[in-house]
Design a protein around this motif. Structure first.
Motif, PDB file in Angstrom:
ATOM      1  N   PRO A 120       0.841  -1.207   0.000  1.00 41.90           N
ATOM      2  CA  PRO A 120       0.000   0.000   0.000  1.00 41.90           C
ATOM      3  C   PRO A 120       0.879   1.261   0.000  1.00 41.90           C
ATOM      4  O   PRO A 120       2.007   1.236   0.511  1.00 41.90           O
ATOM      5  CB  PRO A 120      -0.788  -0.116   1.311  1.00 41.90           C
ATOM      6  N   VAL A 121       0.334   2.352  -0.555  1.00 35.70           N
ATOM      7  CA  VAL A 121       1.112   3.589  -0.686  1.00 35.70           C
ATOM      8  C   VAL A 121       1.695   4.026   0.655  1.00 35.70           C
ATOM      9  O   VAL A 121       2.873   4.383   0.766  1.00 35.70           O
ATOM     10  CB  VAL A 121       0.240   4.716  -1.290  1.00 35.70           C
ATOM     11  N   GLU A 122       0.871   3.963   1.714  1.00 37.42           N
ATOM     12  CA  GLU A 122       1.370   4.453   3.007  1.00 37.42           C
ATOM     13  C   GLU A 122       2.485   3.570   3.565  1.00 37.42           C
ATOM     14  O   GLU A 122       3.193   3.985   4.485  1.00 37.42           O
ATOM     15  CB  GLU A 122       0.223   4.602   4.024  1.00 37.42           C
ATOM     16  N   HIS A 123       2.634   2.383   2.999  1.00 39.62           N
ATOM     17  CA  HIS A 123       3.710   1.505   3.475  1.00 39.62           C
ATOM     18  C   HIS A 123       4.891   1.458   2.509  1.00 39.62           C
ATOM     19  O   HIS A 123       5.814   0.673   2.724  1.00 39.62           O
ATOM     20  CB  HIS A 123       3.169   0.094   3.749  1.00 39.62           C
ATOM     21  N   GLY A 124       4.865   2.296   1.427  1.00 38.30           N
ATOM     22  CA  GLY A 124       6.081   2.421   0.630  1.00 38.30           C
ATOM     23  C   GLY A 124       5.997   2.041  -0.837  1.00 38.30           C
ATOM     24  O   GLY A 124       7.050   1.877  -1.468  1.00 38.30           O
TER      25      GLY A 124
END
Lengths: 288, 288
Positions: B107-111
């Motif tokens: 996911p975007v928030e995880h990179g």
């Protein structure tokens, strides 16, 4: 006093600890004298067994408590300091009406001419300047039994207002140890041995072990206990530490007694800050 | 990304812990996000071994560090988040350039699309949104290596201002455990079993033991460790407690790892509140 000297003389070395010892560490804070670690001491008390005196006076089988009063008169509106102890403790052979402290007349501040010594119990039971001992079917009724020297009958959440009916008298001391040397913030040097010293006591029980940690409470080593030993007295302990690295370290002491009680990591908070006996901590700064 | 998929795929289940986890418990307090116990998580990361990529690119024998930058652009005057890790950790087979988290695109928030996974090290090393990896003879020179994520090179007294020359990078995680259930202030009932659950992890080391105390840290029982086990992942633990008396109790957890590290009783304070790993405590109120 002449009559008292007519009984068989007896002695006990006793550690007397104020119930409020360590009160300053209560979190949240509690009212009362903000004692740190100093409200404790040990002396050899000589006098006569209270049991012999009560026996001579004659005690009815219905007797459940003895009520003690001393010659002190309280300032202002403070109630008279009257306390009682149960008859079982009063008639124990080791409970003494003492007239000597360390082989001399008891100094006035310690209760001259006569004080009660209730070994192993919180020090407020050991009434000073005794003028009257009364046998009763009920415990003393005044402020210093009904309100003071009581603890919750179960552990309570810090800051709790505890109902009076859920409070019980605080009697025998718990297991405890304190460092006496070095003091908080002391300096040591890498490679130079430093002796960590202190006392451990357990009221009516014996100290069986004192351990010291020099790594923030991760690992523990048995401290040496001095040979001096008396039934109701503290034991001296010592442990030599040779710091191997520089830095600021928290050293800790933890005592265990013959009832398998051990000092806790977190406090049972209570509204008067009695019984504080968390593992003791001293910070030592080690220089290169 | 197409080139990346040309390398052999590999996976690791890794616990990532923010350096500042538990910072709120620093005493005296320290600046920074006041993390409680939540800044930690575990996922299965899939990608390619960074070693293979570096090997294909060719690394000179003088290489000592890799310097990572991500696509994030900092707000206002905050410096760019650039970090480095030593070449030994970068070329360890388990250090991954990951494109999947739990078998799906990260996911975007995880990179997304690509992040570094530096297993067992504080999470700030695991750069998200990787756009550039540079090999260097020196560590990264910016704020996030020179100032942040550093700890004193020796234990310091709480509140100390530590000289920059006495600070070193914080790398591998220490041993730690936290309760996840029940939560602080939970209620239990006498005689009803309550399951105390949580996680324990130790960075590059293995958890060998978790113990639980339900008596203020006096005595400890071995908790059960769940069968799930991965080299860099936390272990679940559980312990059933059947409270025998009413009151407010502090239950504690203490983990030990394969390097013989154990959680301490008192914290090594540091100016950024990193590494907080004191024995965890949860208060449980037991009703009759």
């Amino acid at each position: 006093m002449k009559d008292i000297h007519g009984f068989r003389e007896t002695s006990q070395t006793v550690t007397l600890e104020c119930s409020g010892n360590g009160r300053v560490y209560s979190d949240p804070p509690v009212p009362g004298l903000q004692w740190e670690k100093g409200a404790v001491g040990t002396a050899r008390w000589t006098g006569v067994s209270l049991r012999d005196v009560l026996s001579r006076a004659g005690v009815k089988p219905t007797a459940r408590h003895i009520i003690m009063n001393g010659a002190d008169s309280p300032p202002g509106s403070v109630p008279d300091f009257v306390r009682s102890i149960p008859i079982e403790k009063a008639t124990h052979a080791d409970t003494i009406l003492a007239y000597q402290m360390n082989s001399a007349d008891i100094p006035v501040e310690h209760g001259f001419p006569l004080r009660l010594i209730v070994p192993g119990w919180e020090a407020a039971s050991s009434t000073k300047w005794i003028v009257c001992i009364r046998v009763s079917e009920t415990e003393a009724d005044g402020y210093f039994m009904r309100n003071a020297y009581r603890i919750p009958n179960r552990p309570v959440a810090p800051g709790t207002a505890v109902d009076a009916k859920d409070m019980i008298p605080y009697t025998a001391l718990d297991v405890k140890s304190i460092f006496t040397s070095p003091l908080e913030g002391a300096t040591a040097r890498i490679g130079s041995p430093i002796e960590l010293r202190g006392f451990a006591w357990a009221g009516e029980a014996d100290i069986t072990r004192v351990e010291v940690s020099t790594d923030f409470g991760r690992t523990w080593s048995a401290a040496a206990l001095d040979a001096d030993k008396a039934k109701y007295a503290w034991r001296r302990f010592r442990h030599v530490w040779k710091p191997a690295e520089p830095g600021s370290f928290v050293v800790m002491s933890r005592a265990t007694d013959s009832q398998s009680r051990t000092q806790p990591i977190a406090a049972k908070w209570n509204p008067a800050g009695y019984l504080y006996n968390v593992i003791d901590k001293v910070r030592i700064n080690v220089q290169a």
